[in-house]
Design a protein around this motif. Structure first.
Motif, PDB file in Angstrom:
ATOM      1  N   LEU A   1       0.808  -1.218   0.000  1.00 59.01           N
ATOM      2  CA  LEU A   1       0.000   0.000   0.000  1.00 59.01           C
ATOM      3  C   LEU A   1       0.845   1.274   0.000  1.00 59.01           C
ATOM      4  O   LEU A   1       0.714   2.131  -0.888  1.00 59.01           O
ATOM      5  N   ALA A   2       1.715   1.392   0.996  1.00 53.07           N
ATOM      6  CA  ALA A   2       2.479   2.628   1.145  1.00 53.07           C
ATOM      7  C   ALA A   2       3.359   2.864  -0.083  1.00 53.07           C
ATOM      8  O   ALA A   2       3.499   4.006  -0.552  1.00 53.07           O
ATOM      9  N   VAL A   3       3.924   1.767  -0.606  1.00 54.01           N
ATOM     10  CA  VAL A   3       4.793   1.894  -1.769  1.00 54.01           C
ATOM     11  C   VAL A   3       4.001   2.380  -2.972  1.00 54.01           C
ATOM     12  O   VAL A   3       4.390   3.316  -3.679  1.00 54.01           O
ATOM     13  N   GLN A   4       2.861   1.759  -3.156  1.00 50.69           N
ATOM     14  CA  GLN A   4       2.038   2.078  -4.317  1.00 50.69           C
ATOM     15  C   GLN A   4       1.608   3.549  -4.307  1.00 50.69           C
ATOM     16  O   GLN A   4       1.460   4.182  -5.355  1.00 50.69           O
ATOM     17  N   MET A   5       1.449   4.119  -3.103  1.00 54.13           N
ATOM     18  CA  MET A   5       0.985   5.500  -3.002  1.00 54.13           C
ATOM     19  C   MET A   5       2.041   6.523  -3.425  1.00 54.13           C
ATOM     20  O   MET A   5       1.705   7.639  -3.810  1.00 54.13           O
ATOM     21  N   VAL A   6       3.335   6.159  -3.342  1.00 50.46           N
ATOM     22  CA  VAL A   6       4.359   7.181  -3.598  1.00 50.46           C
ATOM     23  C   VAL A   6       5.278   6.865  -4.776  1.00 50.46           C
ATOM     24  O   VAL A   6       6.088   7.696  -5.176  1.00 50.46           O
ATOM     25  N   ILE A   7       5.169   5.650  -5.335  1.00 46.61           N
ATOM     26  CA  ILE A   7       6.235   5.237  -6.234  1.00 46.61           C
ATOM     27  C   ILE A   7       5.978   5.610  -7.697  1.00 46.61           C
ATOM     28  O   ILE A   7       6.868   5.556  -8.539  1.00 46.61           O
ATOM     29  N   GLY A   8       4.742   6.000  -8.000  1.00 49.36           N
ATOM     30  CA  GLY A   8       4.477   6.518  -9.338  1.00 49.36           C
ATOM     31  C   GLY A   8       3.816   5.531 -10.282  1.00 49.36           C
ATOM     32  O   GLY A   8       3.070   5.908 -11.167  1.00 49.36           O
ATOM     33  N   ASN A   9       4.107   4.255 -10.126  1.00 50.16           N
ATOM     34  CA  ASN A   9       3.444   3.195 -10.891  1.00 50.16           C
ATOM     35  C   ASN A   9       3.561   3.331 -12.396  1.00 50.16           C
ATOM     36  O   ASN A   9       2.594   3.145 -13.124  1.00 50.16           O
ATOM     37  N   SER A  10       4.755   3.659 -12.868  1.00 48.49           N
ATOM     38  CA  SER A  10       5.016   3.584 -14.302  1.00 48.49           C
ATOM     39  C   SER A  10       5.926   2.386 -14.524  1.00 48.49           C
ATOM     40  O   SER A  10       6.808   2.138 -13.712  1.00 48.49           O
ATOM     41  N   PRO A  11       5.718   1.665 -15.621  1.00 49.56           N
ATOM     42  CA  PRO A  11       6.488   0.428 -15.806  1.00 49.56           C
ATOM     43  C   PRO A  11       7.915   0.667 -16.272  1.00 49.56           C
ATOM     44  O   PRO A  11       8.349   0.096 -17.268  1.00 49.56           O
TER      45      PRO A  11
END
Lengths: 318, 251
Positions: free
Chosen positions: A246-256
């Motif tokens: 959760l926490a990672v997904q919120m800040v990491i940007g989620n581009s491949p």
């Protein structure tokens, strides 16, 4: 003569005692049996749950490869386009996410391990009083903060800070690493504290009596003898970082993207799974590939556990 | 006989409790001095005062002087590292570090700045020979020290102390965790070491004190009741309490 007359009497006593010894109270037997059944049942439920989970994830994870929906070559590529209509598509390349997960994990461990071990040494060797009264509760609070709150703080403070100082968009590998470093710090600190505290006082005295200073005693004796335990703490922290979603997904940007630039947004296995699981249809290759990623997560976790086992065993021998 | 350690009006307090009262005596160079007395009489506390190991315990206060070669170790300018380099200590429980045999011996020399391999090798061989352990371990110097027997561990710890080249060796009931054969070997070693070192040993065992020591101090409730040549103290004690203690009337 006396002996002969005494003999039968004595034998009688003995048999009655022997009988008593042979026939324990029925009630006690029942209680014992109930206790046994209860604990046995609990153990078996646990084992069955674990193995069915393992079986479920494994079968789901390897299914798309067996059915031929996705080739291994496609899965272990860097091209991610699950809804692409281009020729040769859709593309399920997940190597970027696997590397992304490994990268955030390694980098956050690199930050947290020296910090956590340093804090643990301070708490046990330099200032035990301050450590017990202030640092210990602080660490317990850090453990208790839910991961969504960590993510929220990262989103509100760290992402804008990176954006303003570097001119990038802020959502980035770096933001993920910072958030995760804080999250795994307590794990590393508390494991390290336990390990260092378990070193017998007599070893410290031996070192001081040879004329060693406090820092020499810490760096040459305590850290060296507690190394397996310290490493176990670091690996436990890494296991947590690897699995955090959760926490990672919120800040990491989620581009491949490939995770080799600190300021660029990337994705991890966990962030891809959480973001996509609700939007995909069961049974489609797009959904199945998420299970394959889950399988990789599971295998990595098993690998971490194996490492910890090896470490603790080595610690016992050394 | 020259005096190596001189004790002048030495008092020690744990918080408000006085543990040692007005100690005054001299320990001779290259002799073995034994401290005997019942548990809790202050003999270990005093031993740990000589190399200031009591500094590690909070709330310990001292008054008076302990002089080694005329230098008061409680002088505010006294450097603890230098003091402990010259005053080695062997503890009740063998406490080898969980490292190899080799690394145990070179631990002291390394922290005092010796890093040349040849020099360290020479120290290991010399001190292990001095401690009568060399023949038993020379083929497995890299083996873990914790794999040795209790008696071997205690001799290893002595080699570790010898490696820092002290003048004085303090021993706090070094044989109490050992079997009779290991104890005998340790006693032989102590008598050998006396030729080059000043040794102070705390012991519960009065026969041991008679076998190995030149002088004996009898401690009771924080006082030194009697301090004399060992033979004299055991054969003609001048104090009533000493006579009772060595006769086994209390202990």
């Amino acid at each position: 003569m006396e002996q002969v007359t005494n003999l039968p009497n004595k034998k009688l006593e003995e048999t009655s005692l022997a009988e008593e010894l042979r026939s324990p109270a029925k009630k006690l037997i029942r209680i014992e049996q109930r206790g046994r059944i209860y604990t046995l049942l609990s153990a078996w439920i646990l084992i069955i749950t674990l193995f069915s989970l393992l079986f479920f994830i494994t079968s789901k994870g390897i299914m798309p490869f067996i059915h031929g929906e996705i080739t291994l070559q496609n899965f272990f590529s860097t091209h991610w386009g699950p809804t692409s209509a281009e020729p040769g598509g859709p593309f399920f390349g997940s190597i970027n996410f696997i590397l992304g997960s490994l990268m955030v994990t390694l980098l956050s461990a690199l930050i947290s391990a020296p910090l956590g071990i340093g804090a643990a040494i301070f708490m046990t060797e330099i200032s035990p009083k301050f450590g017990r009264k202030i640092l210990q509760p602080a660490i317990e609070i850090l453990v208790g903060i839910p991961s969504v709150v960590y993510g929220f703080i990262g989103l509100t403070l760290i992402v804008p800070f990176i954006r303003n100082t570097t001119g990038s968009i802020g959502f980035s590998l770096l933001a993920g690493v910072i958030v995760l470093s804080v999250m795994i710090l307590p794990t590393i600190v508390s494991m390290s504290v336990d390990t260092i505290q378990s070193i017998p006082q007599s070893l410290r005295e031996g070192s001081y009596a040879l004329g060693a200073t406090r820092w020499q005693t810490i760096s040459r004796l305590l850290v060296r003898t507690s190394l397996p335990g310290l490493m176990t703490g670091v690996i436990l922290g890494m296991a947590r970082a690897f699995g955090e979603a959760l926490a990672v997904q919120m800040v990491i940007g989620n581009s491949p993207n490939l995770p080799f630039q600190l300021m660029k947004p990337i994705s991890t296995l966990t962030s891809v799974i959480t973001l996509n699981m609700g939007n995909t249809v069961q049974g489609t290759p797009y959904n199945s590939v998420l299970w394959s990623m889950a399988l990789i997560l599971l295998l990595m976790t098993l690998f971490f556990i194996l490492l910890i086992r090896l470490m603790t065993q080595r610690g016992k021998q050394g | 006989m020259t005096a190596k350690i001189e004790v002048h009006d030495f008092n020690l307090f744990y918080g408000k409790n006085q543990a040692l009262h007005d100690l005054n005596f001299q320990l001779n160079e290259r002799e073995v001095t034994a401290f005997i007395g019942p548990s809790g009489c202050g003999k270990s506390t005093f031993l740990r005062s000589i190399n200031r190991m009591n500094d590690l315990i909070p709330n310990v206060k001292v008054r008076g002087q302990i002089k080694i070669d005329q230098q008061n170790v409680y002088d505010p300018h006294q450097d603890l590292v230098e003091l402990r380099k010259h005053v080695g200590m062997v503890f009740q429980q063998p406490n080898p570090f969980p490292l190899s045999i080799y690394d145990n011996v070179v631990y002291g020399p390394r922290i005092h700045g010796i890093s040349k391999k040849a020099e360290l090798n020479e120290i290991v061989e010399r001190t292990l020979k001095q401690a009568n352990l060399w023949d038993e371990v020379k083929d497995r110097l890299d083996a873990p020290a914790l794999g040795l027997s209790g008696g071997q561990q205690q001799r290893l710890v002595i080699a570790r102390v010898l490696a820092i080249q002290p003048d004085i060796i303090l021993m706090d009931e070094p044989a109490s965790a050992l079997d009779p054969i290991s104890t005998e070997r340790l006693e032989e070693l102590i008598i050998q070491l006396k030729e080059s070192y000043t040794i102070v040993i705390v012991t519960h065992n009065m026969q041991q004190a008679q076998r190995i020591s030149d002088q004996t101090a009898f401690f009771l409730n924080g006082y030194v009741v009697e301090f004399a040549q060992t033979q004299r103290l055991f054969q003609q004690p001048t104090q009533q309490k000493t006579a009772e203690y060595i006769a086994g009337q209390f202990g």
